[in-house]
Design a protein around this motif. Structure first.
Motif, PDB file in Angstrom:
ATOM      1  N   TRP A 184       0.873  -1.177   0.000  1.00 13.44           N
ATOM      2  CA  TRP A 184       0.000   0.000   0.000  1.00 13.44           C
ATOM      3  C   TRP A 184       0.902   1.215   0.000  1.00 13.44           C
ATOM      4  O   TRP A 184       1.864   1.279   0.754  1.00 13.44           O
ATOM      5  CB  TRP A 184      -0.921  -0.007   1.233  1.00 13.44           C
ATOM      6  CG  TRP A 184      -1.622  -1.326   1.383  1.00 13.44           C
ATOM      7  CD1 TRP A 184      -1.342  -2.294   2.291  1.00 13.44           C
ATOM      8  CD2 TRP A 184      -2.674  -1.847   0.561  1.00 13.44           C
ATOM      9  NE1 TRP A 184      -2.152  -3.388   2.099  1.00 13.44           N
ATOM     10  CE2 TRP A 184      -2.985  -3.140   1.040  1.00 13.44           C
ATOM     11  CE3 TRP A 184      -3.391  -1.347  -0.525  1.00 13.44           C
ATOM     12  CZ2 TRP A 184      -3.971  -3.936   0.470  1.00 13.44           C
ATOM     13  CZ3 TRP A 184      -4.385  -2.139  -1.085  1.00 13.44           C
ATOM     14  CH2 TRP A 184      -4.665  -3.405  -0.591  1.00 13.44           C
ATOM     15  N   CYS A 185       0.624   2.188  -0.869  1.00  8.58           N
ATOM     16  CA  CYS A 185       1.510   3.336  -1.043  1.00  8.58           C
ATOM     17  C   CYS A 185       2.916   2.876  -1.438  1.00  8.58           C
ATOM     18  O   CYS A 185       3.917   3.493  -1.037  1.00  8.58           O
ATOM     19  CB  CYS A 185       1.579   4.206   0.209  1.00  8.58           C
ATOM     20  SG  CYS A 185      -0.003   4.822   0.777  1.00  8.58           S
ATOM     21  N   ASP A 186       3.000   1.773  -2.200  1.00  6.60           N
ATOM     22  CA  ASP A 186       4.269   1.200  -2.668  1.00  6.60           C
ATOM     23  C   ASP A 186       5.185   0.764  -1.533  1.00  6.60           C
ATOM     24  O   ASP A 186       6.414   0.704  -1.693  1.00  6.60           O
ATOM     25  CB  ASP A 186       5.015   2.184  -3.587  1.00  6.60           C
ATOM     26  CG  ASP A 186       4.295   2.380  -4.913  1.00  6.60           C
ATOM     27  OD1 ASP A 186       3.656   1.424  -5.404  1.00  6.60           O
ATOM     28  OD2 ASP A 186       4.370   3.498  -5.463  1.00  6.60           O
ATOM     29  N   THR A 236      -1.208   4.240   4.994  1.00  6.96           N
ATOM     30  CA  THR A 236      -2.410   4.889   4.462  1.00  6.96           C
ATOM     31  C   THR A 236      -2.107   6.380   4.359  1.00  6.96           C
ATOM     32  O   THR A 236      -1.539   6.974   5.270  1.00  6.96           O
ATOM     33  CB  THR A 236      -3.638   4.692   5.380  1.00  6.96           C
ATOM     34  OG1 THR A 236      -3.324   5.146   6.709  1.00  6.96           O
ATOM     35  CG2 THR A 236      -4.056   3.235   5.431  1.00  6.96           C
ATOM     36  N   ASP A 238       0.102   7.892   2.748  1.00  7.60           N
ATOM     37  CA  ASP A 238       1.559   8.123   2.778  1.00  7.60           C
ATOM     38  C   ASP A 238       2.120   8.166   4.192  1.00  7.60           C
ATOM     39  O   ASP A 238       3.249   8.650   4.397  1.00  7.60           O
ATOM     40  CB  ASP A 238       1.936   9.416   2.033  1.00  7.60           C
ATOM     41  CG  ASP A 238       1.671   9.316   0.537  1.00  7.60           C
ATOM     42  OD1 ASP A 238       1.721   8.201   0.001  1.00  7.60           O
ATOM     43  OD2 ASP A 238       1.409  10.363  -0.083  1.00  7.60           O
ATOM     44  N   ASP A 252       6.658   8.755   7.543  1.00  3.78           N
ATOM     45  CA  ASP A 252       6.253   8.923   6.152  1.00  3.78           C
ATOM     46  C   ASP A 252       6.802   7.765   5.324  1.00  3.78           C
ATOM     47  O   ASP A 252       7.439   6.842   5.855  1.00  3.78           O
ATOM     48  CB  ASP A 252       6.688  10.288   5.611  1.00  3.78           C
ATOM     49  CG  ASP A 252       8.206  10.473   5.556  1.00  3.78           C
ATOM     50  OD1 ASP A 252       8.954   9.468   5.525  1.00  3.78           O
ATOM     51  OD2 ASP A 252       8.650  11.642   5.525  1.00  3.78           O
ATOM     52  N   VAL A 253       6.584   7.788   4.013  1.00  2.00           N
ATOM     53  CA  VAL A 253       6.928   6.639   3.171  1.00  2.00           C
ATOM     54  C   VAL A 253       8.429   6.399   3.074  1.00  2.00           C
ATOM     55  O   VAL A 253       8.859   5.316   2.669  1.00  2.00           O
ATOM     56  CB  VAL A 253       6.342   6.790   1.750  1.00  2.00           C
ATOM     57  CG1 VAL A 253       4.830   6.678   1.783  1.00  2.00           C
ATOM     58  CG2 VAL A 253       6.788   8.099   1.112  1.00  2.00           C
TER      59      VAL A 253
END
Length: 289
Positions: A184-186, A236, A238, A252-253
């Motif tokens: 999810w979100c890579d 979710t 990012d 964060d990502v």
């Protein structure tokens, strides 16, 4: 006896006249809700899209209800269990809830189902009774043998190792993890030696193996019982809420710290909002888009 939600929304027990804690958080709802736990409700199965609901399960004194992000109770706190079935329906004890979280009747239940995608090591392919989604997905290695007396006609002897595949025949990230969740979100959550981290779609470790499990998740659903495992949250919006050395923070990502590790609990971000527990009380923070 069947029970329905109240006609008008109400708020759970709260501590009156407590000032908001000193922090850099922009509180949409200042910490004021007293609850043993608040957990997000999701609609998820390995074969469909993942999304959090606009309500959360709230637990007080061993009973459960539903609370929205304004702090309103939308289902009375009087049920032993509130869960997401793998079919996507939210249930309160044995009852189904509709899209407005009203009780509609009893949930009939299902036969057993496999939660993991199974990779048959003998054929080096996905288990014949499963279908690959159209994105990279986690697979669990297993030895599969025919057995006509079982539900699927097979015995599945699981191995405690996971990798990722892009279709029924192709592994793209080799078996190396002792647990793996979807992308999810890579980013995908993966576990090694009891600690969780996050990888990208190439298998690169983006967030190191430093974090602890934060909630129970169904590992196998059956007509008589469910098996649960301890897991970490997915990304979710990012962001991801994680736990380290007993404290929660938000990343964060790329693993950057958005909220420092100084809170008793942080829940996943939904539409730029997240429940946070601070000094024994729950509030809703504005995380941003």
């Amino acid at each position: 006896e069947e029970s329905a939600p109240p006609d008008s929304a109400s708020r759970p027990e709260s501590q009156e006249n407590e000032p908001a804690p000193e922090s850099g958080i922009n509180w949409l709802l200042a910490p004021s809700v007293l609850a043993d736990d608040i957990q997000p409700m999701s609609s998820y199965s390995p074969f469909s899209c993942f999304a959090y609901a606009p309500v959360n399960r709230i637990e007080q004194g061993g009973q459960c209800g539903l609370i929205d992000y304004d702090g309103n109770i939308v289902l009375d706190i009087q049920y032993a269990h509130i869960d997401e079935c793998l079919c996507g329906i939210i249930t309160a004890d044995r009852y189904e809830l509709d899209e407005n979280y009203q009780i509609t009747g009893e949930h009939g239940g299902h036969g057993g189902s496999l939660y993991d995608f199974v990779w048959d090591v003998a054929t080096d392919s996905l288990f014949a009774e499963q279908y690959a989604p159209d994105f990279i997905f986690p697979v669990r290695a297993a030895e599969v043998s025919e057995n006509p007396e079982t539900m699927y006609g097979y015995d599945v002897d699981y191995m405690d190792v996971y990798g990722f595949a892009e279709n029924e025949k192709t592994l793209v990230i080799p078996f190396q993890f002792d647990r793996a969740l979807g992308f999810w979100c890579d980013r995908a959550a993966v576990r090694k030696d009891g600690k969780w981290g996050y990888i990208d779609t190439k298998g690169n470790l983006i967030i190191p193996f430093e974090y602890d499990a934060v909630h129970n998740s169904v590992l196998k659903s059956g007509s008589e019982h469910d098996l649960y495992t301890q897991e970490i949250y997915d990304f979710t919006g990012d962001y991801v809420a994680v736990k380290k050395q007993g404290q929660y923070g938000l990343l964060d990502v790329n693993g950057g710290i958005v909220i420092p590790f100084e809170y008793e609990a942080i829940r996943p971000v939904y539409n730029g909002m997240a429940w946070i527990k601070d000094k024994g009380q729950w509030g809703v923070a504005d995380i941003g888009a």
